[in-house]
Design an enzyme around this catalytic site. Structure first.
Site, PDB file in Angstrom:
ATOM      1  N   ASN A  56      28.555  70.550 -31.568  1.00 58.09           N
ATOM      2  CA  ASN A  56      28.230  71.670 -32.063  1.00 58.09           C
ATOM      3  C   ASN A  56      27.262  71.484 -33.296  1.00 58.09           C
ATOM      4  O   ASN A  56      27.378  70.709 -34.392  1.00 58.09           O
ATOM      5  CB  ASN A  56      29.312  72.963 -32.411  1.00 58.09           C
ATOM      6  CG  ASN A  56      29.953  72.966 -31.042  1.00 58.09           C
ATOM      7  OD1 ASN A  56      29.460  72.887 -29.956  1.00 58.09           O
ATOM      8  ND2 ASN A  56      30.896  73.681 -31.158  1.00 58.09           N
ATOM      9  N   HIS A  91      25.117  66.068 -32.353  1.00 58.84           N
ATOM     10  CA  HIS A  91      23.827  66.638 -32.178  1.00 58.84           C
ATOM     11  C   HIS A  91      23.256  67.333 -33.472  1.00 58.84           C
ATOM     12  O   HIS A  91      22.295  68.265 -32.963  1.00 58.84           O
ATOM     13  CB  HIS A  91      24.176  67.663 -30.984  1.00 58.84           C
ATOM     14  CG  HIS A  91      24.334  67.066 -29.619  1.00 58.84           C
ATOM     15  ND1 HIS A  91      24.971  67.747 -28.531  1.00 58.84           N
ATOM     16  CD2 HIS A  91      24.347  65.666 -29.307  1.00 58.84           C
ATOM     17  CE1 HIS A  91      25.245  66.878 -27.608  1.00 58.84           C
ATOM     18  NE2 HIS A  91      24.965  65.462 -27.989  1.00 58.84           N
ATOM     19  N   GLY A 106      36.545  72.846 -25.009  1.00 62.86           N
ATOM     20  CA  GLY A 106      35.345  73.701 -24.971  1.00 62.86           C
ATOM     21  C   GLY A 106      34.057  72.981 -24.625  1.00 62.86           C
ATOM     22  O   GLY A 106      32.949  73.515 -25.226  1.00 62.86           O
ATOM     23  N   ASN A 120      39.896  74.160 -21.769  1.00 63.18           N
ATOM     24  CA  ASN A 120      38.840  74.664 -21.098  1.00 63.18           C
ATOM     25  C   ASN A 120      39.340  75.815 -20.324  1.00 63.18           C
ATOM     26  O   ASN A 120      40.377  75.564 -19.464  1.00 63.18           O
ATOM     27  CB  ASN A 120      37.953  73.791 -20.692  1.00 63.18           C
ATOM     28  CG  ASN A 120      36.440  74.384 -20.453  1.00 63.18           C
ATOM     29  OD1 ASN A 120      36.311  75.457 -20.133  1.00 63.18           O
ATOM     30  ND2 ASN A 120      35.773  73.546 -20.968  1.00 63.18           N
ATOM     31  N   ASP A 149      26.835  74.214 -35.391  1.00 61.94           N
ATOM     32  CA  ASP A 149      27.144  75.405 -36.361  1.00 61.94           C
ATOM     33  C   ASP A 149      27.961  75.283 -37.445  1.00 61.94           C
ATOM     34  O   ASP A 149      27.564  76.436 -38.329  1.00 61.94           O
ATOM     35  CB  ASP A 149      27.797  76.424 -35.313  1.00 61.94           C
ATOM     36  CG  ASP A 149      28.989  76.001 -34.707  1.00 61.94           C
ATOM     37  OD1 ASP A 149      29.684  75.060 -35.478  1.00 61.94           O
ATOM     38  OD2 ASP A 149      29.620  76.409 -33.578  1.00 61.94           O
TER      39      ASP A 149
HETATM   40  C1  BJW Z   1      35.800  77.730 -23.749  1.00 61.40           C
HETATM   41  C2  BJW Z   1      36.033  78.922 -24.157  1.00 61.40           C
HETATM   42  C3  BJW Z   1      36.915  79.149 -25.145  1.00 61.40           C
HETATM   43  C4  BJW Z   1      34.151  78.995 -22.940  1.00 61.40           C
HETATM   44  N1  BJW Z   1      37.642  78.014 -25.308  1.00 61.40           N
HETATM   45  N2  BJW Z   1      36.595  76.715 -23.935  1.00 61.40           N
HETATM   46  C5  BJW Z   1      24.040  59.500 -18.648  1.00 61.40           C
HETATM   47  C6  BJW Z   1      23.857  59.976 -17.402  1.00 61.40           C
HETATM   48  C7  BJW Z   1      23.027  61.334 -16.914  1.00 61.40           C
HETATM   49  C8  BJW Z   1      22.244  61.585 -18.070  1.00 61.40           C
HETATM   50  C9  BJW Z   1      22.063  60.945 -19.247  1.00 61.40           C
HETATM   51  C10 BJW Z   1      23.094  60.001 -19.527  1.00 61.40           C
HETATM   52  N3  BJW Z   1      22.860  59.732 -20.812  1.00 61.40           N
HETATM   53  C11 BJW Z   1      21.935  60.281 -21.309  1.00 61.40           C
HETATM   54  C12 BJW Z   1      21.316  61.034 -20.365  1.00 61.40           C
HETATM   55  C13 BJW Z   1      20.339  62.114 -20.730  1.00 61.40           C
HETATM   56  C14 BJW Z   1      20.768  63.463 -21.390  1.00 61.40           C
HETATM   57  C15 BJW Z   1      21.814  64.277 -20.636  1.00 61.40           C
HETATM   58  O1  BJW Z   1      23.052  63.824 -20.897  1.00 61.40           O
HETATM   59  N4  BJW Z   1      21.511  64.980 -19.599  1.00 61.40           N
HETATM   60  C16 BJW Z   1      22.396  65.605 -18.853  1.00 61.40           C
HETATM   61  C17 BJW Z   1      22.060  67.159 -18.708  1.00 61.40           C
HETATM   62  C18 BJW Z   1      22.279  64.961 -17.589  1.00 61.40           C
HETATM   63  N5  BJW Z   1      21.162  62.873 -22.745  1.00 61.40           N
HETATM   64  C19 BJW Z   1      20.358  62.888 -23.764  1.00 61.40           C
HETATM   65  O2  BJW Z   1      19.061  63.074 -23.633  1.00 61.40           O
HETATM   66  C20 BJW Z   1      20.780  62.683 -25.111  1.00 61.40           C
HETATM   67  N6  BJW Z   1      20.059  61.461 -25.673  1.00 61.40           N
HETATM   68  C21 BJW Z   1      20.191  60.258 -25.083  1.00 61.40           C
HETATM   69  O3  BJW Z   1      20.698  59.998 -24.455  1.00 61.40           O
HETATM   70  O4  BJW Z   1      19.392  59.433 -26.002  1.00 61.40           O
HETATM   71  C22 BJW Z   1      19.301  57.975 -25.394  1.00 61.40           C
HETATM   72  C23 BJW Z   1      18.370  57.428 -26.268  1.00 61.40           C
HETATM   73  C24 BJW Z   1      18.658  56.024 -26.877  1.00 61.40           C
HETATM   74  C25 BJW Z   1      17.888  55.634 -27.778  1.00 61.40           C
HETATM   75  C26 BJW Z   1      16.355  55.938 -28.180  1.00 61.40           C
HETATM   76  C27 BJW Z   1      16.300  57.373 -27.515  1.00 61.40           C
HETATM   77  C28 BJW Z   1      17.054  57.813 -26.371  1.00 61.40           C
HETATM   78  C29 BJW Z   1      20.902  63.813 -25.982  1.00 61.40           C
HETATM   79  C30 BJW Z   1      21.509  65.297 -25.391  1.00 61.40           C
HETATM   80  C31 BJW Z   1      21.231  66.110 -26.666  1.00 61.40           C
HETATM   81  C32 BJW Z   1      21.916  67.598 -26.131  1.00 61.40           C
HETATM   82  N7  BJW Z   1      21.526  68.546 -27.117  1.00 61.40           N
HETATM   83  C33 BJW Z   1      21.821  69.745 -27.060  1.00 61.40           C
HETATM   84  C34 BJW Z   1      20.754  70.724 -27.562  1.00 61.40           C
HETATM   85  C35 BJW Z   1      21.380  70.386 -29.215  1.00 61.40           C
HETATM   86  C36 BJW Z   1      20.608  71.730 -30.299  1.00 61.40           C
HETATM   87  C37 BJW Z   1      21.133  72.972 -30.127  1.00 61.40           C
HETATM   88  O5  BJW Z   1      22.011  73.265 -30.215  1.00 61.40           O
HETATM   89  O6  BJW Z   1      20.077  73.511 -29.627  1.00 61.40           O
HETATM   90  O7  BJW Z   1      23.148  69.913 -27.394  1.00 61.40           O
HETATM   91  S1  BJW Z   1      21.978  70.318 -25.229  1.00 61.40           S
HETATM   92  C38 BJW Z   1      23.280  71.371 -25.462  1.00 61.40           C
HETATM   93  O8  BJW Z   1      24.205  70.901 -24.528  1.00 61.40           O
HETATM   94  C39 BJW Z   1      23.993  71.255 -26.797  1.00 61.40           C
HETATM   95  C40 BJW Z   1      25.161  70.771 -26.557  1.00 61.40           C
HETATM   96  O9  BJW Z   1      25.879  70.150 -27.800  1.00 61.40           O
HETATM   97  C41 BJW Z   1      25.469  70.206 -25.283  1.00 61.40           C
HETATM   98  C42 BJW Z   1      26.691  70.325 -24.673  1.00 61.40           C
HETATM   99  O10 BJW Z   1      27.018  71.400 -24.035  1.00 61.40           O
HETATM  100  P1  BJW Z   1      28.413  72.022 -24.256  1.00 61.40           P
HETATM  101  O11 BJW Z   1      28.802  71.984 -25.728  1.00 61.40           O
HETATM  102  O12 BJW Z   1      29.413  71.279 -23.497  1.00 61.40           O
HETATM  103  O13 BJW Z   1      28.203  73.586 -24.014  1.00 61.40           O
HETATM  104  P2  BJW Z   1      28.486  74.368 -22.463  1.00 61.40           P
HETATM  105  O14 BJW Z   1      27.787  75.529 -22.754  1.00 61.40           O
HETATM  106  O15 BJW Z   1      27.778  73.487 -21.470  1.00 61.40           O
HETATM  107  O16 BJW Z   1      29.797  74.293 -22.195  1.00 61.40           O
HETATM  108  C43 BJW Z   1      30.857  75.545 -22.884  1.00 61.40           C
HETATM  109  C44 BJW Z   1      32.118  75.209 -22.211  1.00 61.40           C
HETATM  110  O17 BJW Z   1      32.896  75.796 -22.961  1.00 61.40           O
HETATM  111  C45 BJW Z   1      32.202  75.524 -20.850  1.00 61.40           C
HETATM  112  O18 BJW Z   1      33.043  74.434 -20.160  1.00 61.40           O
HETATM  113  C46 BJW Z   1      33.107  76.561 -20.959  1.00 61.40           C
HETATM  114  O19 BJW Z   1      34.072  76.869 -19.929  1.00 61.40           O
HETATM  115  C47 BJW Z   1      33.875  76.470 -22.230  1.00 61.40           C
HETATM  116  N8  BJW Z   1      34.402  77.620 -22.807  1.00 61.40           N
HETATM  117  N9  BJW Z   1      34.665  79.607 -23.625  1.00 61.40           N
HETATM  118  C48 BJW Z   1      37.487  77.017 -24.657  1.00 61.40           C
HETATM  119  N10 BJW Z   1      37.263  80.170 -25.436  1.00 61.40           N
END
Ligand code: BJW
Length: 247
Positions: free
Chosen positions: A104, A121, A190, A216, A106
């Site tokens: 996060n 992030h 989460g 979760n 935030d």
């Molecule tokens: C509750 C609840 C309650 C609800 N209690 N729970 C390997 C395999 C495949 C792909 C890749 C890989 N390695 C890298 C990649 C590519 C890519 C990637 O992962 N893509 C996938 C989508 C397939 N990764 C990247 O590009 C990363 N960089 C990288 O690998 O660089 C390599 C590199 C090396 C050297 C030089 C150059 C490059 C970067 C990833 C960046 C992610 N950025 C974001 C945006 C951040 C800024 C912003 O905030 O706007 O990060 S994307 C977004 O997703 C954000 C989040 O941190 C992240 C994860 O999301 P999160 O937190 O899991 O949220 P949700 O909404 O998905 O889930 C919420 C959950 O909460 C749900 O499950 C609900 O059920 C639950 N919930 N209420 C508890 N009350």
């Protein structure tokens, strides 16, 4: 409300010398910050991630991306940490080694009192020059046509967050990976467990033999690997875990 917790988990936690946790947007949902991937209310409900959270999106439409982050920056500043954040801060005080890694941006863990926090992030509160990466010191300048420019470098300002395709902060990633490998108990809270490399941390913890607890309301791709999968809200389950340690 009573929450049933596995007694084996409480026993493991009482014995644990090293605890690590990975959090995602779900832990802040009860602070009224929308998650990303909720189909109806998520932050990406009307945009695709590629339109907003990539360097290419910023290059294509910097004003739109800036405005989206400005809206979220204000929302995060007004948000208040919830009992889930507070419970993790409390857990940190009770164990010899505690590492909290968050995806996060935030800042709510720090505001809840957590001390050792790695932001994988970045942080929405900081902005930096898109060309040089130099952080802005002080207030964001006013401007007629956003994004504003960095007063020293002249480059456009962007949020200091990690977009798709960008590298994560090296120290935060290294420390988090080490904490996952060394943990007796690892919490994944989460997060949809879709975004790497963060999603690899609980997998590393499993491989290293940790007790891994997922909190979760929904299943994730990680669920079948978890030692304990606790279905519900982190703002209810985490405080119940901390309270159970006192009994
Ligand atoms: C509750 C609840 C309650 C609800 N209690 N729970 C390997 C395999 C495949 C792909 C890749 C890989 N390695 C890298 C990649 C590519 C890519 C990637 O992962 N893509 C996938 C989508 C397939 N990764 C990247 O590009 C990363 N960089 C990288 O690998 O660089 C390599 C590199 C090396 C050297 C030089 C150059 C490059 C970067 C990833 C960046 C992610 N950025 C974001 C945006 C951040 C800024 C912003 O905030 O706007 O990060 S994307 C977004 O997703 C954000 C989040 O941190 C992240 C994860 O999301 P999160 O937190 O899991 O949220 P949700 O909404 O998905 O889930 C919420 C959950 O909460 C749900 O499950 C609900 O059920 C639950 N919930 N209420 C508890 N009350």
């Amino acid at each position: 409300m009573t929450i049933d917790l596995p007694s084996e988990l409480i026993t493991e936690l009482r014995k644990a010398k090293r605890i690590a946790a990975l959090t995602g947007a779900g832990i802040s949902a009860e602070s009224k910050i929308p998650t990303f991937r909720d189909a109806m209310t998520g932050l990406w409900a009307s945009f695709s991630p590629e339109e907003l959270a990539t360097p290419e999106a910023f290059a294509r439409n910097p004003g739109m991306v800036w405005d989206w982050y400005a809206f979220r920056r204000e929302m995060c500043a007004k948000a208040i940490p919830n009992p889930g954040h507070v419970a993790l801060a409390e857990l940190e005080k009770r164990v010899e080694h505690f590492t909290l890694t968050t995806q996060n941006v935030d800042g709510l863990h720090q505001r809840a009192g957590s001390l050792r926090v790695f932001e994988l992030h970045g942080s929405i509160a900081r902005v930096k020059c898109v060309d040089t990466g130099r952080l802005l010191d002080g207030e964001i300048p006013e401007c007629d046509e956003p994004p504003p420019r960095h007063p020293e470098t002249g480059g456009l300002l962007r949020p200091d967050v990690v977009w798709f395709g960008e590298a994560l902060p090296v120290e935060a990633l290294m420390e988090s990976a080490q904490a996952a490998r060394n943990a007796d108990v690892f919490f994944t809270v989460g997060t949809s467990a879709l975004v790497y490399p963060a999603a690899g941390l609980p997998i590393e913890a499993v491989r290293a033999g940790a007790t891994v607890v997922e909190i979760n309301p929904l299943e994730t791709p990680f669920t079948e690997l978890a030692t304990f999968s606790l279905r519900g809200k982190s703002g209810e389950i985490l405080p119940a875990i901390v309270a159970a340690l006192d009994v």
